[in-house]
Design an enzyme around this catalytic site. Structure first.
Site, mmCIF file in Angstrom:
data_model
loop_
_atom_site.group_PDB
_atom_site.id
_atom_site.type_symbol
_atom_site.label_atom_id
_atom_site.label_comp_id
_atom_site.label_asym_id
_atom_site.label_seq_id
_atom_site.Cartn_x
_atom_site.Cartn_y
_atom_site.Cartn_z
ATOM 1 N N HIS A 154 6.023 -24.654 13.706
ATOM 2 C CA HIS A 154 7.422 -25.083 13.784
ATOM 3 C C HIS A 154 7.607 -26.382 14.566
ATOM 4 O O HIS A 154 8.259 -27.320 14.103
ATOM 5 C CB HIS A 154 8.279 -24.005 14.445
ATOM 6 C CG HIS A 154 8.240 -22.680 13.757
ATOM 7 N ND1 HIS A 154 8.103 -22.552 12.397
ATOM 8 C CD2 HIS A 154 8.342 -21.418 14.245
ATOM 9 C CE1 HIS A 154 8.121 -21.268 12.076
ATOM 10 N NE2 HIS A 154 8.250 -20.574 13.177
ATOM 11 N N GLU A 166 13.409 -18.727 22.867
ATOM 12 C CA GLU A 166 13.819 -17.395 22.449
ATOM 13 C C GLU A 166 14.156 -16.566 23.682
ATOM 14 O O GLU A 166 13.510 -16.704 24.725
ATOM 15 C CB GLU A 166 12.688 -16.684 21.690
ATOM 16 C CG GLU A 166 12.225 -17.373 20.431
ATOM 17 C CD GLU A 166 11.077 -16.610 19.785
ATOM 18 O OE1 GLU A 166 11.336 -15.560 19.162
ATOM 19 O OE2 GLU A 166 9.927 -17.056 19.922
ATOM 20 N N LYS A 199 3.162 -18.370 7.070
ATOM 21 C CA LYS A 199 2.399 -18.668 8.274
ATOM 22 C C LYS A 199 2.054 -17.349 8.981
ATOM 23 O O LYS A 199 2.760 -16.360 8.750
ATOM 24 C CB LYS A 199 3.179 -19.595 9.205
ATOM 25 C CG LYS A 199 4.428 -18.960 9.849
ATOM 26 C CD LYS A 199 5.059 -19.892 10.858
ATOM 27 C CE LYS A 199 4.432 -19.823 12.215
ATOM 28 N NZ LYS A 199 4.739 -18.617 12.995
ATOM 29 N N HIS A 222 9.750 -21.442 7.570
ATOM 30 C CA HIS A 222 11.187 -21.261 7.328
ATOM 31 C C HIS A 222 12.046 -22.242 8.120
ATOM 32 O O HIS A 222 13.190 -22.496 7.748
ATOM 33 C CB HIS A 222 11.605 -19.815 7.626
ATOM 34 C CG HIS A 222 11.640 -19.474 9.075
ATOM 35 N ND1 HIS A 222 10.537 -19.030 9.780
ATOM 36 C CD2 HIS A 222 12.659 -19.503 9.973
ATOM 37 C CE1 HIS A 222 10.873 -18.803 11.035
ATOM 38 N NE2 HIS A 222 12.149 -19.088 11.187
ATOM 39 N N LYS A 249 16.185 -24.948 7.177
ATOM 40 C CA LYS A 249 17.463 -25.020 7.891
ATOM 41 C C LYS A 249 18.146 -26.358 7.604
ATOM 42 O O LYS A 249 17.515 -27.413 7.573
ATOM 43 C CB LYS A 249 17.233 -24.828 9.393
ATOM 44 C CG LYS A 249 16.711 -23.426 9.740
ATOM 45 C CD LYS A 249 16.505 -23.271 11.223
ATOM 46 C CE LYS A 249 15.969 -21.868 11.546
ATOM 47 N NZ LYS A 249 16.927 -20.819 11.228
ATOM 48 N N ASP A 276 1.507 -19.679 17.549
ATOM 49 C CA ASP A 276 2.667 -19.120 16.866
ATOM 50 C C ASP A 276 3.761 -20.150 16.624
ATOM 51 O O ASP A 276 4.412 -20.125 15.573
ATOM 52 C CB ASP A 276 3.230 -17.964 17.708
ATOM 53 C CG ASP A 276 4.323 -17.191 16.976
ATOM 54 O OD1 ASP A 276 4.177 -16.967 15.760
ATOM 55 O OD2 ASP A 276 5.313 -16.802 17.627
ATOM 56 N N ARG A 282 0.822 -1.212 0.000
ATOM 57 C CA ARG A 282 0.000 0.000 0.000
ATOM 58 C C ARG A 282 0.855 1.260 0.000
ATOM 59 O O ARG A 282 0.463 2.295 -0.529
ATOM 60 C CB ARG A 282 -0.905 0.006 1.230
ATOM 61 C CG ARG A 282 -1.943 -1.110 1.278
ATOM 62 C CD ARG A 282 -2.924 -0.879 2.418
ATOM 63 N NE ARG A 282 -3.888 -1.956 2.557
ATOM 64 C CZ ARG A 282 -3.818 -2.900 3.479
ATOM 65 N NH1 ARG A 282 -2.803 -2.914 4.335
ATOM 66 N NH2 ARG A 282 -4.746 -3.843 3.554
ATOM 67 N N LYS A 339 9.084 -17.566 25.046
ATOM 68 C CA LYS A 339 9.817 -16.313 24.915
ATOM 69 C C LYS A 339 10.470 -15.965 26.244
ATOM 70 O O LYS A 339 10.047 -16.424 27.300
ATOM 71 C CB LYS A 339 8.875 -15.186 24.473
ATOM 72 C CG LYS A 339 8.382 -15.347 23.034
ATOM 73 C CD LYS A 339 7.588 -14.142 22.587
ATOM 74 C CE LYS A 339 7.264 -14.222 21.103
ATOM 75 N NZ LYS A 339 8.461 -14.164 20.246
#
Length: 506
Positions: free
Chosen positions: A258, A234, A166, A196, A200, A253, A57, A358
């Site tokens: 994953h 993470e 995703k 992704h 790997k 998530d 946009r 996290k």
């Protein structure tokens, strides 16, 4: 450990094509996707000729788009230092088309640009659409591409493919709805649902490790494996994405995508061949064999948590509820641990312990295969630990295996030692960008490392009962864990009640 330096780079020959990147002004496009395309281009793996049209946009000219993504690319370490000459050659193939994702006139202009670019650069009419936008506009983009006729190949010798990021849905019903909308416009063979993690090297090496080495495959079953652990940790919090994360959470998530992807690759049966349909079918069988969660199971097999204030390294960090855009009374999970059982012949009785979170103690994704102890423990009093095969997915891709060995000296003292293989040390180069690997696969038409619609829906079918139960528990508290730890105490209890313990990444 030494290896022969035999790295062949990216896969086979890619044909000339035009890539249309929807969401080109966004963070993911600038941080990951465009640098991956640059990496492919300088390695001659994006095709002999190519053009890239950014679509978003935000009003921009071709030149301002080239400048904007060039500035971003200079900060990307994944592709290494940017060579000015190589970037200049690459940037000359970047173009921009501003438009509204839901307006037909924007796609009419895009179609005109595509036709002109294909003729100008002799790209053969091959088109790859990459959707890197907020999920709520996925259906608009797909619908408008169909209405503009851009979903159909320009000729019998050309192709059209679409990559969709995703999250693919936010529950089973929405995933089924999105699949229906996508497949009403594109054929399944045109659709590449990207995760992704599957790009790997260590993830792909799971199949090589198992099916290419005779010493591992005979041991990869319930007779020799005690349990499997998969950790995706993470150190980052939600940063400035609190508003987004409030509607998502760690289960949607990370676990649905994953972590279940890694689970299916660890547990998969040998495919008939290493090609898309065979591999996807075997992964689907694993997901369909996972014992469904019911309320009774969830009480002792699923744990959630939410990070509180603490320290990451020497830095004080706030708790999740203090983050910008987060409800002060939020019950959104930033941590999930689960015990998964796979009801098939190979894995009956072998628990898979999954966890993600996290603000954990270390950024690390690893798979731990812990083997059963020797049946007759001659050295039971010597402190021998179980043998473990560990696959480090990130940040340092590699494989290690631990075993007991006698220490030097006259006494029978046994120590636990580890042999390690590092991709960077072994092959002399850093790992490739996962996005570059998957993009290269897509332009070559290899869907092996991408998800099918059936696989996506099977993963959501497993997760839905947990989401429903948590949604109904309006007054239940969410366990808190200090930032910089390995999660709430309930996570330790989940595995310790089985007489096991988490193997925390070092």
């Amino acid at each position: 450990m030494t290896t022969q330096n035999n790295r062949s780079g990216y896969g086979g020959v890619a044909e000339a094509c035009t890539v249309v990147l929807f969401g080109a002004s966004g963070d993911l496009a600038k941080r990951k996707v465009i640098p991956a395309m640059y990496d492919l281009a300088i390695h001659k793996a994006l095709g002999p000729r190519y053009g890239i049209i950014g679509f978003a946009r935000t009003p921009m000219t071709d030149e301002s788009f080239r400048s904007t993504v060039g500035d971003a690319a200079k900060t990307i370490s994944e592709v290494g230092p940017i060579d000015p000459k190589q970037w200049s050659d690459f940037a000359a193939n970047l173009y921009y088309s501003a438009g509204d994702y839901g307006k037909p006139e924007s796609y009419a202009e895009l179609a005109k640009r595509l036709k002109e670019l294909s003729e100008q650069k002799n790209l053969g009419g091959n088109r790859l659409f990459y959707i890197s936008t907020p999920p709520e506009v996925y259906p608009d983009i797909v619908e408008q591409l169909g209405k503009a006729g851009l979903n159909k190949p320009a000729s019998a010798d050309s192709w059209v493919r679409i990559i969709i990021e995703k999250p693919f849905g936010r529950d089973l019903a929405s995933a089924e709805d999105l699949n229906h909308k996508v497949l009403s416009v594109f054929d399944e063979k045109q659709v590449y649902r990207i995760d992704h993690y599957l790009g790997k090297d260590t993830v792909q090496n799971l199949l090589v490790l198992r099916f290419g080495n005779g010493i591992f495959e005979p041991l990869w079953n319930r007779n020799y494996v005690d349990h499997v652990q998969i950790t995706a940790g993470e150190t980052l919090g939600v940063e400035r994405r609190g508003g987004f994360y409030e509607t998502t959470g760690a289960l949607r998530d990370m676990i649905q995508s994953h972590v279940l992807q890694l689970t299916s690759l660890v547990a998969v049966e040998p495919p008939a061949s290493f090609e898309a349909t065979a591999v996807r079918n075997e992964k689907l069988k694993v997901l369909q064999s996972i014992r469904p969660f019911n309320p009774e199971m969830m009480a002792h097999s699923v744990v959630r948590g939410q990070y509180a204030a603490g320290k990451i390294g020497d830095k004080d960090v706030p708790g999740y509820r203090q983050e910008q855009g987060v409800d002060p009374h939020s019950r959104t999970e930033t941590f999930v641990a689960a015990k998964v059982l796979i009801d098939n012949w190979r894995w009956a009785g072998v628990p898979f312990y999954l966890r993600t979170g996290k603000r954990l103690a270390k950024r690390s994704t690893q798979i731990v295969i812990e083997f059963r102890c020797a049946p007759h423990m001659v050295f039971r009093d010597k402190g021998i630990e179980p043998n473990r095969l560990i696959l480090n997915i990130q940040p340092d891709e590699g494989i290690s295996i631990s075993f007991g060995a006698k220490r030097p000296g006259t006494e029978m003292n046994i120590g636990n030692v580890t042999m390690k293989f590092s991709y960077q040390e072994g092959f002399g180069e850093p790992p490739r960008s996962a996005y570059a690997t998957l993009l290269n696969d897509c332009v070559r038409g290899d869907a092996t490392l991408f998800d099918s619609g059936d696989n996506v829906e099977a993963a959501w079918a497993l997760i839905d009962p947990i989401l429903d139960l948590w949604g109904a528990m309006k007054s239940a508290s969410v366990p808190q864990y200090a930032s910089g730890s390995w999660g709430p105490a309930e996570s330790d209890a989940l595995i310790e009640r089985d007489g096991r313990r988490w193997h925390n990444p070092q």
